[in-house]
Design an enzyme around this catalytic site. Structure first.
Site, PDB file in Angstrom:
ATOM      1  N   LYS A  33      -5.650  11.981 -21.024  1.00  0.00           N
ATOM      2  CA  LYS A  33      -5.794  12.618 -22.337  1.00  0.00           C
ATOM      3  C   LYS A  33      -5.872  14.107 -22.128  1.00  0.00           C
ATOM      4  O   LYS A  33      -6.312  14.584 -21.072  1.00  0.00           O
ATOM      5  CB  LYS A  33      -7.084  12.142 -23.021  1.00  0.00           C
ATOM      6  CG  LYS A  33      -7.025  12.250 -24.524  1.00  0.00           C
ATOM      7  CD  LYS A  33      -6.205  11.123 -25.086  1.00  0.00           C
ATOM      8  CE  LYS A  33      -6.203  11.077 -26.586  1.00  0.00           C
ATOM      9  NZ  LYS A  33      -5.627   9.822 -27.064  1.00  0.00           N
TER      10      LYS A  33
HETATM   11  N1  GLU Z   1      -2.323   9.504 -28.777  1.00  0.00           N
HETATM   12  C1  GLU Z   1      -1.930   8.135 -28.898  1.00  0.00           C
HETATM   13  C2  GLU Z   1      -3.061   7.216 -28.487  1.00  0.00           C
HETATM   14  O1  GLU Z   1      -4.196   7.597 -28.492  1.00  0.00           O
HETATM   15  C3  GLU Z   1      -0.630   7.833 -28.183  1.00  0.00           C
HETATM   16  C4  GLU Z   1      -0.637   8.040 -26.714  1.00  0.00           C
HETATM   17  C5  GLU Z   1       0.733   7.895 -26.071  1.00  0.00           C
HETATM   18  O2  GLU Z   1       1.660   7.466 -26.748  1.00  0.00           O
HETATM   19  O3  GLU Z   1       0.831   8.239 -24.910  1.00  0.00           O
HETATM   20  O4  GLU Z   1      -2.858   6.064 -28.224  1.00  0.00           O
END
Ligand code: GLU
Length: 434
Positions: free
Chosen positions: A124
């Site tokens: 993240k």
């Molecule tokens: N931000 C989204 C999540 O929390 C998507 C993450 C992604 O597609 O890598 O799942």
């Protein structure tokens, strides 16, 4: 022309002191990890590995603002675990970003990818900034400087970002361009959630909301509740909430309340979600929508409905309001909307919770499809994307449900058990490199 929405559109900010220290998000994640690890009788070595993040990067981001002054922002990228594949996870732009929050969200991504069994680890990122107060040019400069700050970790085989809170396709386009300029050629698989015109997948934008709809329908069917006419309240009207609401309505549910950061609207006769989406397209937020009774975000959570979809930010269901929740099903469109301490209260009330790591995994699943398409250079139709997404979501839901019934645990603990055992198996197979 691509339909770019401003990254700052439709962000719910239900409560600015939403962490009010009932739970630190990292601790909340750990408590759930501990619960599942105990049930799995996880060996101490692997348990220690899973409790820590592999890599934490903090960068300072100097940016020339439109007024000619230099502002310095802080950017973070955390890689929690890459045993199953490249790190995967979004980047958020928000004033409330903290290292602990990003660490928790990175770990959640590890579990999320493992629950739906896609070959990624978890990551993240976040930049502490207020995109609501920034121009498009400032956002672009922040994105590019942040990307170059974390460039060492990025790459299709190592770390693949995606949109998250307050970031969108356009931000991913800048990120992809910056990375490609650094390496000297176009690398579209370095990120997902891109505009379709530059390698984004059809269906990616709708994927998280679609997963929310699919898992909600699965839950209603399991509980032998009618899908047709089931009443739904949705908190958050961004990418996840608005599309989740729209698809649930198309599935036959009655959406009776919606909200965004400006507050919400409740109409027991039903809200026309397409109409609300059109209103937001024109007016940026739901402020002044008026087709129903005005409710606050806190009131929306306590409405008498069959299904509640918290699709905004973390820690909105806490020990302070869990006892007042009347929904029979909660589908966690957001990451971490329920504090660990509130879990038990929801269990006591017999509420069926579809946990975030399963409920909102549709987004990362289609991110995986996007990465596969980019690497293969062969693109799928939207129907193929949606059909494959449905298969993965339905199978994952059933697998988690089966384990939850076998072990007599709630869906969250069962989802963690599925995820942790998959990650632990790979650690056992790979062993410790010394
Ligand atoms: N931000 C989204 C999540 O929390 C998507 C993450 C992604 O597609 O890598 O799942």
């Amino acid at each position: 022309m691509a339909d770019f929405r401003l990254p700052t559109d439709n962000i719910v900010r239900p409560d600015k002191d939403r962490f009010f220290n009932e739970e630190n998000p990292f601790e909340a994640m750990m408590q759930r990890l501990d619960r599942a690890a105990k049930l799995l009788d996880l060996e101490p070595g692997i348990y220690k590995v899973l409790r820590s993040a592999e890599k934490e990067i903090t960068v300072s981001i100097p940016v020339m603002m439109d007024n000619g002054e230099v502002e310095v922002f802080t950017g973070i990228r955390v890689l929690h675990n890459t045993s199953r594949g490249p790190a995967k996870g979004g980047i958020r732009f928000d004033m409330n970003v903290t290292l602990d929050e990003v660490k928790a969200l990175a770990a959640w991504m590890t579990w999320k990818c493992a629950v739906v069994n896609i070959p990624f680890g978890g990551a993240k990122g976040g930049v502490i900034c207020d995109p609501l107060k920034m121009s498009v040019g400032e956002l672009e400069r922040v994105t590019r400087r942040y990307t170059s700050g974390i460039i060492q970790t990025l790459g299709p085989d190592s770390d693949v970002p995606a949109p998250d809170v307050n970031t969108n396709e356009r931000v991913m386009a800048w990120l992809m361009d910056t990375y490609s300029m650094h390496v000297g050629h176009t690398v579209n698989a370095v990120t997902t959630g891109k505009p379709v015109e530059m390698g984004g997948s059809l269906g990616r934008r709708e994927a998280t909301g679609r997963g929310v709809m699919i898992t909600t329908v699965q839950a209603l069917e399991h509980l032998k509740m009618e899908v047709k006419g089931a009443t739904v309240a949705v908190q958050g009207f961004g990418n996840v909430g608005s599309i989740g609401a729209q698809l649930l309505q198309q599935a036959g549910c009655k959406v009776v309340a919606v909200s965004d950061r400006t507050g919400g609207w409740h109409n027991p006769k039903g809200i026309d979600v397409d109409d609300a989406i059109a209103y937001v397209k024109k007016n940026k937020t739901l402020e002044g929508y008026g087709k129903g009774e005005a409710v606050s975000n806190a009131q929306l959570l306590e409405l008498e409905v069959d299904v509640l979809v918290p699709a905004a930010l973390e820690n909105v269901i806490t020990t302070k309001n869990a006892k007042n929740i009347k929904a029979k099903v909660i589908c966690e469109g957001a990451n971490g909307p329920t504090t660990a301490a509130a879990d038990e209260m929801l269990d006591e009330k017999g509420i069926f919770v579809i946990p975030d790591i399963l409920a909102n995994a549709g987004g990362v699943t289609v991110s995986y499809f996007e990465w596969v398409q980019n690497r293969g250079g062969y693109y799928w139709t939207e129907q193929v994307v949606n059909d494959r997404l449905r298969d993965i979501m339905v199978n994952s839901f059933r697998e988690v449900l089966k384990l939850s019934m076998q072990h007599k645990v709630n869906m969250r603990t069962a989802a963690y058990m599925v995820a942790i055992s998959r990650v632990a198996t790979v650690h056992r197979l790979r062993g410790i490199y010394a």
